[in-house]
Design a protein around this motif. Structure first.
Motif, PDB file in Angstrom:
ATOM      1  N   TYR A 143      -4.034  -3.461 -10.416  1.00  0.00           N
ATOM      2  CA  TYR A 143      -3.968  -2.201  -9.687  1.00  0.00           C
ATOM      3  C   TYR A 143      -4.063  -2.434  -8.180  1.00  0.00           C
ATOM      4  O   TYR A 143      -3.420  -1.727  -7.403  1.00  0.00           O
ATOM      5  N   GLU A 144      -4.854  -3.423  -7.769  1.00  0.00           N
ATOM      6  CA  GLU A 144      -4.925  -3.759  -6.349  1.00  0.00           C
ATOM      7  C   GLU A 144      -3.583  -4.294  -5.859  1.00  0.00           C
ATOM      8  O   GLU A 144      -3.119  -3.918  -4.785  1.00  0.00           O
ATOM      9  N   ASN A 145      -2.966  -5.174  -6.647  1.00  0.00           N
ATOM     10  CA  ASN A 145      -1.665  -5.733  -6.266  1.00  0.00           C
ATOM     11  C   ASN A 145      -0.598  -4.641  -6.147  1.00  0.00           C
ATOM     12  O   ASN A 145       0.309  -4.739  -5.327  1.00  0.00           O
ATOM     13  N   LEU A 146      -0.709  -3.616  -6.982  1.00  0.00           N
ATOM     14  CA  LEU A 146       0.221  -2.484  -6.932  1.00  0.00           C
ATOM     15  C   LEU A 146      -0.168  -1.474  -5.852  1.00  0.00           C
ATOM     16  O   LEU A 146       0.496  -0.457  -5.690  1.00  0.00           O
ATOM     17  N   GLU A 147      -1.263  -1.760  -5.161  1.00  0.00           N
ATOM     18  CA  GLU A 147      -1.799  -0.893  -4.105  1.00  0.00           C
ATOM     19  C   GLU A 147      -2.247   0.470  -4.635  1.00  0.00           C
ATOM     20  O   GLU A 147      -2.182   1.482  -3.944  1.00  0.00           O
ATOM     21  N   LEU A 148      -2.703   0.467  -5.882  1.00  0.00           N
ATOM     22  CA  LEU A 148      -3.257   1.682  -6.469  1.00  0.00           C
ATOM     23  C   LEU A 148      -4.752   1.790  -6.175  1.00  0.00           C
ATOM     24  O   LEU A 148      -5.289   2.885  -6.097  1.00  0.00           O
ATOM     25  N   LEU A 149      -5.403   0.648  -6.061  1.00  0.00           N
ATOM     26  CA  LEU A 149      -6.820   0.587  -5.701  1.00  0.00           C
ATOM     27  C   LEU A 149      -6.952  -0.177  -4.397  1.00  0.00           C
ATOM     28  O   LEU A 149      -6.303  -1.213  -4.219  1.00  0.00           O
ATOM     29  N   GLU A 150      -7.799   0.320  -3.517  1.00  0.00           N
ATOM     30  CA  GLU A 150      -8.056  -0.348  -2.250  1.00  0.00           C
ATOM     31  C   GLU A 150      -9.557  -0.497  -2.059  1.00  0.00           C
ATOM     32  O   GLU A 150     -10.207   0.418  -1.552  1.00  0.00           O
ATOM     33  N   PRO A 151     -10.109  -1.642  -2.453  1.00  0.00           N
ATOM     34  CA  PRO A 151     -11.546  -1.824  -2.253  1.00  0.00           C
ATOM     35  C   PRO A 151     -11.870  -2.009  -0.780  1.00  0.00           C
ATOM     36  O   PRO A 151     -11.010  -2.395   0.013  1.00  0.00           O
ATOM     37  N   ALA A 152     -13.106  -1.732  -0.448  1.00  0.00           N
ATOM     38  CA  ALA A 152     -13.593  -2.020   0.903  1.00  0.00           C
ATOM     39  C   ALA A 152     -13.902  -3.512   0.969  1.00  0.00           C
ATOM     40  O   ALA A 152     -14.007  -4.177  -0.062  1.00  0.00           O
ATOM     41  N   TRP A 153     -14.022  -4.033   2.164  1.00  0.00           N
ATOM     42  CA  TRP A 153     -14.336  -5.445   2.345  1.00  0.00           C
ATOM     43  C   TRP A 153     -15.626  -5.578   3.121  1.00  0.00           C
ATOM     44  O   TRP A 153     -15.864  -4.841   4.083  1.00  0.00           O
ATOM     45  N   ILE A 212       3.145   8.422  -6.601  1.00  0.00           N
ATOM     46  CA  ILE A 212       2.199   9.507  -6.342  1.00  0.00           C
ATOM     47  C   ILE A 212       1.125   9.053  -5.355  1.00  0.00           C
ATOM     48  O   ILE A 212       0.802   9.759  -4.396  1.00  0.00           O
ATOM     49  N   VAL A 213       0.585   7.862  -5.573  1.00  0.00           N
ATOM     50  CA  VAL A 213      -0.470   7.349  -4.693  1.00  0.00           C
ATOM     51  C   VAL A 213       0.065   7.151  -3.277  1.00  0.00           C
ATOM     52  O   VAL A 213      -0.585   7.515  -2.303  1.00  0.00           O
ATOM     53  N   ARG A 214       1.263   6.590  -3.159  1.00  0.00           N
ATOM     54  CA  ARG A 214       1.848   6.381  -1.825  1.00  0.00           C
ATOM     55  C   ARG A 214       2.062   7.701  -1.108  1.00  0.00           C
ATOM     56  O   ARG A 214       1.755   7.825   0.083  1.00  0.00           O
ATOM     57  N   LEU A 215       2.588   8.679  -1.822  1.00  0.00           N
ATOM     58  CA  LEU A 215       2.815   9.989  -1.209  1.00  0.00           C
ATOM     59  C   LEU A 215       1.499  10.628  -0.782  1.00  0.00           C
ATOM     60  O   LEU A 215       1.401  11.219   0.286  1.00  0.00           O
ATOM     61  N   ARG A 216       0.493  10.502  -1.630  1.00  0.00           N
ATOM     62  CA  ARG A 216      -0.811  11.083  -1.298  1.00  0.00           C
ATOM     63  C   ARG A 216      -1.370  10.446  -0.035  1.00  0.00           C
ATOM     64  O   ARG A 216      -1.897  11.125   0.835  1.00  0.00           O
ATOM     65  N   ARG A 217      -1.233   9.132   0.073  1.00  0.00           N
ATOM     66  CA  ARG A 217      -1.754   8.441   1.253  1.00  0.00           C
ATOM     67  C   ARG A 217      -0.966   8.792   2.506  1.00  0.00           C
ATOM     68  O   ARG A 217      -1.529   8.898   3.591  1.00  0.00           O
TER      69      ARG A 217
END
Length: 115
Positions: A20-30, A64-69
Motif C-alpha cells: 500500500y505504501e508503494n502504491l502511495e495509498l498509505l503515507e507513514p510519518a518519518w 480516489i486517494v490521489r484525487l482526495r489528496r
C-alpha cells in the motif's frame, strides 16, 4: 507506532502495508529514518479495506486517494470518480446477480424434473 504494532492492530501483514505504501495509498510519518504509523494511517488503511470490500480494485482506490489528496474530500472530481467506479461495480454485481438467478432457476427445474 512501528510497523509490527500497526500490522497487529490492523490484522494485516507487513507485505500488505508495504504494498500500500508503494502504491502511495498509505503515507507513514518519518522519525529518525523510521516509519511511524498513527491514527491517520489507521483511518487510511480502514478506508482501503472498506473500498476493497465493496469490490473496488486497488487501481480504483489509487485514483480516489490521489484525487482526495489533490482536490480534497468534497471535490467534484473525486465525487465523479467515485461515482463512476461505483456505477461500474454496480453493473458487474447486477450481472453476477442475474447469473446466480439463472443458476437457481436451472437447479430448481432439475430438482422438479427428478422429483
Amino acid at each position: 507506532m512501528r510497523i509490527g504494532e500497526f500490522v497487529k492492530e490492523m490484522e494485516s501483514t507487513k507485505d500488505t502495508v508495504r504494498h500500500y505504501e508503494n502504491l502511495e495509498l498509505l503515507e507513514p510519518a518519518w522519525n529518525n529514518g523510521q516509519r511511524i504509523y498513527g491514527l491517520q494511517q489507521k483511518r487510511d488503511f480502514e478506508a482501503i479495506r472498506e473500498m476493497k470490500s465493496l469490490g473496488l480494485s486497488l487501481k480504483d482506490i489509487q485514483t480516489i486517494v490521489r484525487l482526495r489528496r489533490m482536490k480534497g474530500c468534497g471535490s467534484g472530481h473525486l465525487i465523479k470518480g467515485v461515482s463512476e467506479s461505483l456505477m461500474i461495480l454496480q453493473g458487474k454485481l447486477e450481472k453476477e446477480e442475474q447469473a446466480i438467478r439463472n443458476k437457481k432457476r436451472m437447479v430448481k427445474e432439475l430438482l422438479e424434473a427428478l422429483g
